[in-house]
Design a protein around this motif. Sequence first.
Motif, PDB file in Angstrom:
ATOM      1  N   ASN A   1       0.844  -1.200   0.000  1.00  0.00           N
ATOM      2  CA  ASN A   1       0.000   0.000   0.000  1.00  0.00           C
ATOM      3  C   ASN A   1       0.871   1.239   0.000  1.00  0.00           C
ATOM      4  N   PHE A   2       0.502   2.198  -0.830  1.00  0.00           N
ATOM      5  CA  PHE A   2       1.159   3.498  -0.835  1.00  0.00           C
ATOM      6  C   PHE A   2       0.446   4.349   0.210  1.00  0.00           C
ATOM      7  N   ASP A   3       1.143   4.702   1.276  1.00  0.00           N
ATOM      8  CA  ASP A   3       0.547   5.410   2.408  1.00  0.00           C
ATOM      9  C   ASP A   3       1.446   6.585   2.773  1.00  0.00           C
ATOM     10  N   VAL A   4       1.006   7.808   2.464  1.00  0.00           N
ATOM     11  CA  VAL A   4       1.806   9.005   2.741  1.00  0.00           C
ATOM     12  C   VAL A   4       1.019   9.946   3.654  1.00  0.00           C
ATOM     13  N   THR A   5       1.785  10.727   4.423  1.00  0.00           N
ATOM     14  CA  THR A   5       1.199  11.658   5.383  1.00  0.00           C
ATOM     15  C   THR A   5       1.914  12.995   5.289  1.00  0.00           C
ATOM     16  N   TYR A   6       1.155  14.057   5.467  1.00  0.00           N
ATOM     17  CA  TYR A   6       1.729  15.385   5.651  1.00  0.00           C
ATOM     18  C   TYR A   6       1.149  15.933   6.945  1.00  0.00           C
ATOM     19  N   GLU A   7       2.045  16.381   7.842  1.00  0.00           N
ATOM     20  CA  GLU A   7       1.606  16.979   9.095  1.00  0.00           C
ATOM     21  C   GLU A   7       2.167  18.394   9.205  1.00  0.00           C
ATOM     22  N   TYR A   8       1.298  19.306   9.622  1.00  0.00           N
ATOM     23  CA  TYR A   8       1.702  20.687   9.891  1.00  0.00           C
ATOM     24  C   TYR A   8       1.651  20.894  11.396  1.00  0.00           C
ATOM     25  N   LEU A   9       2.772  21.301  11.984  1.00  0.00           N
ATOM     26  CA  LEU A   9       2.847  21.513  13.425  1.00  0.00           C
ATOM     27  C   LEU A   9       2.343  22.914  13.754  1.00  0.00           C
ATOM     28  N   ILE A  10       1.283  22.996  14.516  1.00  0.00           N
ATOM     29  CA  ILE A  10       0.691  24.272  14.909  1.00  0.00           C
ATOM     30  C   ILE A  10       1.556  24.956  15.959  1.00  0.00           C
ATOM     31  N   ASN A  11       1.984  24.189  16.949  1.00  0.00           N
ATOM     32  CA  ASN A  11       2.861  24.685  18.004  1.00  0.00           C
ATOM     33  C   ASN A  11       3.585  23.484  18.616  1.00  0.00           C
ATOM     34  N   GLU A  12       4.221  23.664  19.760  1.00  0.00           N
ATOM     35  CA  GLU A  12       5.019  22.591  20.355  1.00  0.00           C
ATOM     36  C   GLU A  12       4.164  21.448  20.893  1.00  0.00           C
ATOM     37  N   GLU A  13       2.842  21.652  21.020  1.00  0.00           N
ATOM     38  CA  GLU A  13       1.976  20.628  21.593  1.00  0.00           C
ATOM     39  C   GLU A  13       0.970  20.038  20.619  1.00  0.00           C
ATOM     40  N   SER A  14       0.839  20.578  19.415  1.00  0.00           N
ATOM     41  CA  SER A  14      -0.217  20.074  18.551  1.00  0.00           C
ATOM     42  C   SER A  14       0.130  20.201  17.076  1.00  0.00           C
ATOM     43  N   GLY A  15      -0.558  19.389  16.291  1.00  0.00           N
ATOM     44  CA  GLY A  15      -0.389  19.396  14.850  1.00  0.00           C
ATOM     45  C   GLY A  15      -1.635  18.875  14.164  1.00  0.00           C
ATOM     46  N   VAL A  16      -1.788  19.216  12.895  1.00  0.00           N
ATOM     47  CA  VAL A  16      -2.872  18.697  12.075  1.00  0.00           C
ATOM     48  C   VAL A  16      -2.245  18.029  10.861  1.00  0.00           C
ATOM     49  N   GLY A  17      -2.922  17.033  10.346  1.00  0.00           N
ATOM     50  CA  GLY A  17      -2.343  16.338   9.211  1.00  0.00           C
ATOM     51  C   GLY A  17      -3.369  15.674   8.333  1.00  0.00           C
ATOM     52  N   VAL A  18      -2.889  15.222   7.190  1.00  0.00           N
ATOM     53  CA  VAL A  18      -3.710  14.485   6.242  1.00  0.00           C
ATOM     54  C   VAL A  18      -2.911  13.275   5.768  1.00  0.00           C
ATOM     55  N   ASN A  19      -3.615  12.163   5.574  1.00  0.00           N
ATOM     56  CA  ASN A  19      -2.994  10.905   5.185  1.00  0.00           C
ATOM     57  C   ASN A  19      -3.786  10.301   4.035  1.00  0.00           C
ATOM     58  N   LEU A  20      -3.072   9.770   3.054  1.00  0.00           N
ATOM     59  CA  LEU A  20      -3.706   9.083   1.928  1.00  0.00           C
ATOM     60  C   LEU A  20      -3.095   7.700   1.795  1.00  0.00           C
ATOM     61  N   MET A  21      -3.964   6.685   1.726  1.00  0.00           N
ATOM     62  CA  MET A  21      -3.512   5.307   1.540  1.00  0.00           C
ATOM     63  C   MET A  21      -4.249   4.706   0.341  1.00  0.00           C
TER      64      MET A  21
END
Length: 175
Positions: free
Chosen positions: A43-63
């Motif tokens: 499976n091709f499974d990639v993720t991009y995460e953007y770090l909001i600050n030192e305690e949190s982040g948001v991301g998207v993943n496609l598989m």
Amino acid sequence: MKKILPAIVIFFSVSASAQSEYTLSYAESHEPKINIGYLILGNFDVTYEYLINEESGVGVNLMVPIDDYIDWNINYNLTGYYRFYFGENYAEGFFGEIFTNLNSVEDRIEVEGERQNKDITDLALGFSGGYKLVSSRGMILEAFLGGGRNLFSEYNSQRNFDFVLRAGLNVGYRF
């Protein structure tokens, strides 16, 4: 005394400038990653995460399956998530996340009294947790495990895929 006072002022202004540059220069907030566990299984499974600050982040993943090594019956998974980090370093250590997963699978269900294969698209909500290590040069290694439940398909009572697994062993780079 007149020569010492300007030297002290210059010393403290250089120190203050160096400290403010250090805190402002930590702009590494982008993390592309690939799931090597799923890649080995086809499976091709990639993720991009953007770090909001030192305690949190948001991301998207496609598989997306790319090989028939294992018959997953999955057409695709698209996951969005929010993570909260519990470590002492910047967005590192133990984390918990809440995610939404848009998934499309081929499932065997009963339609008008007969069993047949049908492509079903659904949205799942879930939780997962894991651990992330980040090297001083920005290399990332993370492992996570969690799950969620599909919510909207009219066939959920008959499906094999009403539960969604979220797992991985990711490697990536922070920049």
